[in-house]
Design a protein around this motif. Structure first.
Motif: not given
Length: 124
Positions: A8-33
């Motif tokens: 469901a997340v990967i089917r979202q438009p880029a703007a919605k995935r960006y919102e998800y990224f911000i929320k999850k990054t803050a939740d887990y205090e990590e970013v992945w490259g």
């Protein structure tokens, strides 16, 4: 995260995935490259260098293909990302590519990304 949420997340438009990224990054205090003897990069239509970032290891691993074949997910602590990575990227003229998929990516300038992460972190 179950498979249904993942798809469901990967089917979202880029703007919605960006919102998800911000929320999850803050939740887990990590970013992945993606890393393979250097960090994965891409270029936009104007020739700007882009660095792809993902909210978790599974998303990063899923999109380690095509030009990033052979790259592996690598974790970046959020504090380090905010204090070192983003200022360095800004001074080098490198732009973040947030949560790229097979179809698109959220291309955000460094200042906006820093502001959005700071605003989300204030909620905690």
């Amino acid at each position: 995260m179950n498979q249904h949420e993942f798809e469901a997340v990967i089917r979202q438009p880029a703007a919605k995935r960006y919102e998800y990224f911000i929320k999850k990054t803050a939740d887990y205090e990590e970013v992945w490259g993606l890393y393979n003897e250097g960090w994965a990069t891409a270029q936009d239509d104007l020739g700007n260098t882009l660095l792809p970032f993902f909210p978790n290891e599974k998303f990063a691993e899923t999109f380690a293909k095509k030009e990033w074949e052979g790259f592996s997910p690598k974790r970046i602590e959020l504090d380090h990302f905010l204090e070192k990575w983003l200022p360095g990227m800004k001074s080098d003229g490198v732009k973040p590519s947030i949560f790229p998929t097979d179809t698109d990516s959220a291309l955000i300038d460094v200042d906006t990304l820093m502001e959005d992460l700071a605003a989300e972190l204030e909620k905690y």
